[in-house]
Write an enzyme that holds these catalytic residues in place. Structure first.
Site, PDB file in Angstrom:
ATOM      1  N   ASP A  64       0.853  -1.192   0.000  1.00 52.74           N
ATOM      2  CA  ASP A  64       0.000   0.000   0.000  1.00 52.74           C
ATOM      3  C   ASP A  64       0.884   1.237   0.000  1.00 52.74           C
ATOM      4  O   ASP A  64       1.611   1.501   0.965  1.00 52.74           O
ATOM      5  CB  ASP A  64      -0.904  -0.015   1.233  1.00 52.74           C
ATOM      6  CG  ASP A  64      -2.002   1.047   1.187  1.00 52.74           C
ATOM      7  OD1 ASP A  64      -2.062   1.787   0.182  1.00 52.74           O
ATOM      8  OD2 ASP A  64      -2.781   1.128   2.144  1.00 52.74           O
ATOM      9  N   ASP A  83      -2.564   2.456  -6.519  1.00 53.06           N
ATOM     10  CA  ASP A  83      -1.534   2.575  -5.484  1.00 53.06           C
ATOM     11  C   ASP A  83      -1.492   1.396  -4.515  1.00 53.06           C
ATOM     12  O   ASP A  83      -0.902   1.502  -3.444  1.00 53.06           O
ATOM     13  CB  ASP A  83      -1.723   3.877  -4.701  1.00 53.06           C
ATOM     14  CG  ASP A  83      -3.047   3.945  -3.953  1.00 53.06           C
ATOM     15  OD1 ASP A  83      -3.912   3.104  -4.209  1.00 53.06           O
ATOM     16  OD2 ASP A  83      -3.205   4.853  -3.121  1.00 53.06           O
ATOM     17  N   GLU A  84      -2.074   0.246  -4.885  1.00 48.14           N
ATOM     18  CA  GLU A  84      -1.984  -0.904  -3.997  1.00 48.14           C
ATOM     19  C   GLU A  84      -2.139  -2.206  -4.769  1.00 48.14           C
ATOM     20  O   GLU A  84      -2.764  -2.249  -5.842  1.00 48.14           O
ATOM     21  CB  GLU A  84      -3.015  -0.830  -2.867  1.00 48.14           C
ATOM     22  CG  GLU A  84      -4.452  -0.815  -3.319  1.00 48.14           C
ATOM     23  CD  GLU A  84      -5.421  -0.709  -2.144  1.00 48.14           C
ATOM     24  OE1 GLU A  84      -5.208  -1.396  -1.129  1.00 48.14           O
ATOM     25  OE2 GLU A  84      -6.390   0.060  -2.258  1.00 48.14           O
TER      26      GLU A  84
END
Length: 433
Positions: free
Chosen positions: A26, A123-124
């Site tokens: 993350d 973003d993860e």
């Protein structure tokens, strides 16, 4: 890893004989961290925030740095309110093209440790490293990924290590920024059960409120609740709620890069809009861009959905199947306008509009039925569309536009790949190999 390139002899003890080892990577304050990595002299250690309409002071903060969070700034706050709370806040216009580049880069680093990677957003991602013991034990792999992302990209990230996706996600939230946490099944009562239900991943505000009315306020109370009672109130989700509270989750990491099941975009308007000519211009710009992306994926759309958000933030969606699969922006625009006219009408204000193309099929698999006129005209039209696409690929999205697309609302910015947002968050992740 040992000097001969083989994993240490005792590495097997860190991997289960049955079961999985899952990482959740993350990125921390991703958009702000990207700007800091690009221009550290301007942004390092500063209170920064990314917002879409900073010049209007009406924009909503998409994310903010940890320095800003320590000053009371939070995601969803309106810019002018944030500036009152933190006068030296640096508000940055988004650059989604840059974010996508950094997203590809950090995913590539993660992918080098296992092909079992599932990207869930820009973003993860989840990694199944059960078969990656040649790189060391799970903590060593997590530390290596985190270190490389920091050294090579200048970005901080948090990583959760667990036997399933749910606990890996929960673990990555335990230490932010730049932390690594292990969450085992036996740790669940000690680490999670005292927390409120809304901190369990997948439990939203409304569900938490319903649980609270039942006297269930903590994850531990939920874990010990009667499953029959939960299923009576929440249906099949009742079993999921109880299992999740006990750390049980059987979701697998979906590594295959499936073809997109939908392609869409929404745009929030700076003020309420009710004039049909303005609404049509917004739909025209959105249709143009979703059709462009559809063609880049060599897909056709058989269904279309429009999204309308009212000034009081109520969201409405309406959809329909089309008679003939299409990749044509003109058809998409016409269908969207007809749906809007039928289900919303004129004179009522809207604050956000969107179009999502659904039921996608590969172009080469489609069997399009056409009448005689279409049969004669379609090859000519297809050729014209291809030429226009080539011109725009070479000279930019504004190289070929119609007069109806021109205006000053945010929909015209959809042609600017740097600011148009990430509704196709996974498009940039289709080619990690």
């Amino acid at each position: 890893m040992s000097s001969d390139g083989n994993p240490p002899a005792n590495v097997d003890q860190y991997y289960p004989t049955a079961g999985r080892v899952i990482l959740h990577v993350d990125m921390n304050a991703f958009y702000c961290s990207v700007h800091e990595a690009e221009e550290p002299d301007l942004y390092r250690g500063k209170a920064t925030a990314v917002a879409g309409s900073s010049e209007l002071r009406k924009g909503v903060i998409v994310t903010c740095s940890y320095t800003a969070r320590n000053r009371g700034i939070s995601t969803g706050m309106v810019v002018h309110q944030a500036m009152k709370k933190c006068p030296d806040l640096i508000v940055i216009r988004p650059d989604f093209h840059l974010y996508r580049q950094y997203s590809r880069n950090f995913m590539q680093i993660a992918y080098s440790y296992t092909p079992q990677l599932e990207a869930t957003s820009i973003d993860e991602c989840y990694l199944d490293i059960t078969g990656s013991r040649q790189f060391g034990n799970p903590m060593e792999i997590a530390e290596s990924i985190q270190r490389r992302i920091k050294d090579e990209l200048g970005l901080p990230c948090s990583i959760g290590i667990a036997p399933n996706k749910l606990l890996a996600k929960m673990a990555s939230d335990l230490k932010k920024p730049n932390g690594i946490s292990i969450l085992r099944m036996r740790d669940v009562p000690r680490i999670l059960w005292h927390r409120p239900c809304n901190e369990m991943f997948g439990i939203g505000k409304k569900t938490a409120e319903k649980l609270k009315k039942l006297g269930i306020e903590t994850i531990g109370q939920l874990a010990k609740s009667d499953e029959k009672m939960l299923t009576e109130l929440f249906g099949v989700n009742g079993t999921w709620l109880k299992n999740s509270a006990n750390g049980i989750n059987h979701s697998v990491v979906h590594a295959e890069r499936e073809a997109n099941k939908s392609i869409g975009h929404t745009t929030t308007l700076p003020a309420d809009v009710s004039e049909m000519n303005e609404i049509h211009r917004v739909f025209l710009n959105i249709s143009d861009q979703v059709a462009r992306r559809l063609r880049k994926h060599e897909m056709l759309s058989q269904g279309l959905q429009i999204t309308i958000r009212t000034p009081d933030m109520k969201t409405i969606t309406r959809s329909r199947l089309m008679e003939v699969p299409t990749e044509d922006a003109t058809v998409i625009y016409r269908e969207a306008c007809q749906l809007f006219a039928k289900h919303w009408g004129s004179g009522k204000p809207v604050r956000m509009l969107g179009i999502t193309l659904q039921n996608l099929i590969p172009r080469e698999e489609s069997a399009v039925q056409m009448d005689l006129f279409e049969y004669e005209q379609k090859p000519k039209k297809d050729n014209l569309i291809r030429i226009m696409d080539q011109l725009r690929d070479k000279f930019g999205e504004n190289a070929v536009v119609t007069a109806g697309m021109l205006g000053d609302d945010p929909s015209v910015l959809l042609r600017n790949h740097k600011v148009r947002g990430t509704s196709l968050q996974k498009d940039n992740l289709q080619c990690l190999d």
